[in-house]
Structures are given as C-alpha cells and as structure tokens.
Write a protein that holds these residues in place. Structure first.
Motif, mmCIF file in Angstrom:
data_model
loop_
_atom_site.group_PDB
_atom_site.id
_atom_site.type_symbol
_atom_site.label_atom_id
_atom_site.label_comp_id
_atom_site.label_asym_id
_atom_site.label_seq_id
_atom_site.Cartn_x
_atom_site.Cartn_y
_atom_site.Cartn_z
ATOM 1 N N SER A 89 -0.833 -3.425 -7.435
ATOM 2 C CA SER A 89 -1.419 -4.295 -6.410
ATOM 3 C C SER A 89 -1.568 -3.562 -5.083
ATOM 4 O O SER A 89 -2.537 -3.795 -4.336
ATOM 5 C CB SER A 89 -0.551 -5.543 -6.224
ATOM 6 N N TYR A 90 -0.640 -2.657 -4.759
ATOM 7 C CA TYR A 90 -0.776 -1.896 -3.517
ATOM 8 C C TYR A 90 -2.021 -1.026 -3.544
ATOM 9 O O TYR A 90 -2.802 -1.000 -2.589
ATOM 10 C CB TYR A 90 0.461 -1.029 -3.279
ATOM 11 N N TRP A 91 -2.227 -0.301 -4.644
ATOM 12 C CA TRP A 91 -3.369 0.604 -4.708
ATOM 13 C C TRP A 91 -4.687 -0.142 -4.815
ATOM 14 O O TRP A 91 -5.712 0.312 -4.309
ATOM 15 C CB TRP A 91 -3.185 1.570 -5.881
ATOM 16 N N VAL A 92 -4.677 -1.300 -5.458
ATOM 17 C CA VAL A 92 -5.887 -2.126 -5.479
ATOM 18 C C VAL A 92 -6.211 -2.618 -4.068
ATOM 19 O O VAL A 92 -7.371 -2.611 -3.638
ATOM 20 C CB VAL A 92 -5.715 -3.308 -6.449
ATOM 21 N N GLY A 93 -5.191 -3.036 -3.324
ATOM 22 C CA GLY A 93 -5.416 -3.479 -1.955
ATOM 23 C C GLY A 93 -5.965 -2.386 -1.065
ATOM 24 O O GLY A 93 -6.890 -2.612 -0.268
ATOM 25 N N LEU A 94 -5.423 -1.177 -1.202
ATOM 26 C CA LEU A 94 -5.936 -0.041 -0.433
ATOM 27 C C LEU A 94 -7.388 0.253 -0.792
ATOM 28 O O LEU A 94 -8.231 0.492 0.086
ATOM 29 C CB LEU A 94 -5.062 1.185 -0.686
ATOM 30 N N SER A 95 -7.717 0.221 -2.080
ATOM 31 C CA SER A 95 -9.086 0.485 -2.521
ATOM 32 C C SER A 95 -10.042 -0.581 -2.022
ATOM 33 O O SER A 95 -11.164 -0.279 -1.577
ATOM 34 C CB SER A 95 -9.129 0.558 -4.055
ATOM 35 N N LEU A 96 -9.621 -1.842 -2.069
ATOM 36 C CA LEU A 96 -10.480 -2.925 -1.592
ATOM 37 C C LEU A 96 -10.711 -2.836 -0.092
ATOM 38 O O LEU A 96 -11.825 -3.093 0.389
ATOM 39 C CB LEU A 96 -9.851 -4.275 -1.945
ATOM 40 N N LEU A 97 -9.682 -2.475 0.652
ATOM 41 C CA LEU A 97 -9.843 -2.342 2.103
ATOM 42 C C LEU A 97 -10.829 -1.226 2.435
ATOM 43 O O LEU A 97 -11.665 -1.370 3.345
ATOM 44 C CB LEU A 97 -8.487 -2.072 2.745
ATOM 45 N N ALA A 98 -10.773 -0.121 1.700
ATOM 46 C CA ALA A 98 -11.741 0.955 1.901
ATOM 47 C C ALA A 98 -13.150 0.496 1.541
ATOM 48 O O ALA A 98 -14.129 0.848 2.217
ATOM 49 C CB ALA A 98 -11.342 2.173 1.072
ATOM 50 N N ALA A 99 -13.277 -0.306 0.482
ATOM 51 C CA ALA A 99 -14.593 -0.807 0.082
ATOM 52 C C ALA A 99 -15.162 -1.776 1.120
ATOM 53 O O ALA A 99 -16.361 -1.729 1.434
ATOM 54 C CB ALA A 99 -14.489 -1.488 -1.284
#
Length: 326
Positions: free
Chosen positions: A119-129
């Motif tokens: 969930s942390y890495w998904v959140g980081l990826s979504l924020l970059a997107a």
C-alpha cells in the motif's frame, strides 16, 4: 560485481524491514523488556493517528465511490485514499498484534509485505501519477482537454496497483517456496525497487516543481485552481513525512545504517496518510459562508468540480475542467 549477501545477512535485513530486530535476542532479559516497553509506548501515537486517518480516508472512499460523479482526478484520489486506508489499517493491525501478543511469522509477512509495504508503494506511485497528470494539463492544455483518452485514470490506477502487487507477490513467493533462489535474486530484486523509487521521486519532484511555477505565475493574475493547491499540499506533506520510509525500504539491502529509526519513519508515514483527507476538506471548505455544507460538496470543490444545487445557476451535469477553472 557486488558480492551476494549470505543467508544470515538476508534474514537479518528482512527481520529489520518487518520490525523483528535480531538485536533484541542478544540483549539481557531486563534490557530487552525495557526496550519492548518503550517501543510499545512509542507506538501509541502512531496507533491514534492511524485510527483517525482510517476514519478520514473511509469517508473519502465513501463519498468518491458512491456519492459523487467520477472524474479523471477523483479516480486518482479514490485510489490514493484506498492505498492510504490499507496502509493505516495494516499498520494498526500489525502494531496491535505485536502489543497484544506474539506475532506469527506468516501473519507478519502478510501484514508487513503484502499489505503495509504494498500500500505504501502504491500510494507513492499514485501521487507521482496525480502530479504528472496535473503537470500535463498545465503544459498541454489543448491536448489534455480534447485528445486525452477517456479511461486513462482507471487504466493507470490498475497498472499502479498491479505492478507493485506483482513485485511483492514474487518477493514473498520466492521467500516461502524457494529460499535458495530468493537469496540469489535478493540483491537484484532490491535493485529494481531502488530504481523504481528513484524514478518515482524524480517524476514527483519535477512535476511538482512545474506546478509550483504554474501556480506562482497564475497567482499574479487570478486565484489558482484548488486542485493545483491540493496536489502541491499533498506532495509537500509527503516529502518530509512519507518519503523517509521509502528511502529506508529502498536502501535496506545496501546499508543497515539508517538516518532515522524505523519506527519514526513509520510514524511519519502514518501522519502522511492521515493528513490527506484533512487537506481535501480544508481546501474545499468556504470559511466565509455560515452553516455547514455536505462533505460531498466540500470534496467536489476541492477537486475542482464545484457544483451548485437547485437554484445555483450552474450546470450540474458536467464537472469543470482544469482549463475552465484556470
């Protein structure tokens, strides 16, 4: 070529990552008990913050999932709220299990890797997107308005959930099914994670800097759209609060020494995930108006989709675009 770490070193790194420090077993019983009690007291603020953040993100999930019309950016915020809620929920369950009793090793990996880290890495990826799409809407407004594929947001979100899920699925499966292969590929797997983290951080910083310059220029003529401010505030909170945990995870296979304790980085990550709903509702509120507004209206206003009900005089069938707002 880098020397492959031994099995004992890998076990130690993994235990550090999921909060089972092997150093505790080397301490005298009284010293270990003292450290355990102090760590439990240190976890109480993170538990409270996680519980508050769970409530806030659950409200955002309910409003965006069932009470508002979908738009490109609301899809991103919906998925970001889901990632934040999953991170906070897994953190809360993991810490409560550690406080209440001994944590089973399988449960530790399920909560630690499959949920918390994912969930942390998904959140980081979504924020970059989100930041990148905002940047594209600023740099190429005509293309964004006329030629952007309709289901881009849903496709990007699905990809960003599937990619980290595949990575951590392979990571955990190799560990449980074939430890010899896991030890051989451990350095390579973490090198992929480090490169992915570096790429996301660079994209996030460049796109956010572009938005800052855009907001600075537009603020001299008119008030910038709330959505730009929402993205910038979210990134501004993430950099000091959410980024340290990613740095520690990304460099864990290269160095055992960290610039801050792991529990502190996890606490800051909880602050980051819990702060996002408050940012949304803060930016969407109109303090000059008296009386309470529905949270759905406040959230729509924060996303640049302000709609007025009966008698408001605005069209409620189509949300505003970024170009119309700017």
């Amino acid at each position: 070529m880098a020397e492959s770490p031994t099995a004992e070193q890998l076990e130690s790194v993994l235990d550090t990552t999921v909060e089972m420090s092997t150093n505790w077993s080397l301490d005298p019983p009284t010293e270990a008990a003292r450290k355990s009690v102090s760590l439990h007291w240190a976890e109480i603020p993170s538990l409270v913050i996680a519980l508050v953040g769970l409530v806030g993100n659950s409200i955002v999930l309910w409003l965006l999932g069932f009470r508002t019309r979908r738009s490109p950016f609301s899809v991103y915020i919906l998925n970001l709220a889901a990632a934040d809620a999953l991170f906070l929920g897994s953190h809360f369950g993991l810490r409560m299990w550690r406080i209440v009793g001994d944590l089973n090793f399988v449960i530790l990996y399920v909560l630690g890797f499959c949920l918390l880290v994912l969930s942390y890495w998904v959140g980081l990826s979504l924020l970059a997107a989100i930041s990148t799409e905002c940047c594209l809407s600023v740099l190429f407004p005509l293309w964004y308005r006329c030629h952007r594929p309709k289901h881009t947001s849903a496709a990007v979100c699905a990809f960003l959930w599937a990619l980290p899920g595949l990575y951590w699925g392979v990571f955990v499966a190799l560990y449980f099914l074939n430890k010899n292969t896991f030890y051989d590929l451990y350095f390579d797997l973490n090198l992929v994670l480090f490169c992915w983290f570096s790429l996301l951080t660079c994209v996030l910083c460049v796109s956010s800097l572009t938005l800052v310059l855009r907001v600075q220029c537009s603020s001299q003529r008119r008030r910038p759209p709330r959505l730009y401010l929402l993205v910038l505030l979210t990134v501004l909170v993430f950099l000091p609060c959410g980024l340290p945990l990613g740095i520690i995870d990304a460099v864990s296979s290269f160095s055992r020494s960290h610039f801050m304790p792991y529990w502190l980085s996890r606490l800051l990550a909880c602050v980051n995930s819990s702060a996002n709903p408050f940012i949304y509702f803060f930016l969407g509120s109109q303090w000059c108006k008296r009386g309470r507004e529905p949270l759905r209206v406040v959230l729509q206003r924060a996303l640049g989709e302000e709609q007025v009900g009966l008698g408001g005089g605005r069209d409620t069938s189509h949300p505003k675009t970024l170009d119309e707002l700017s």
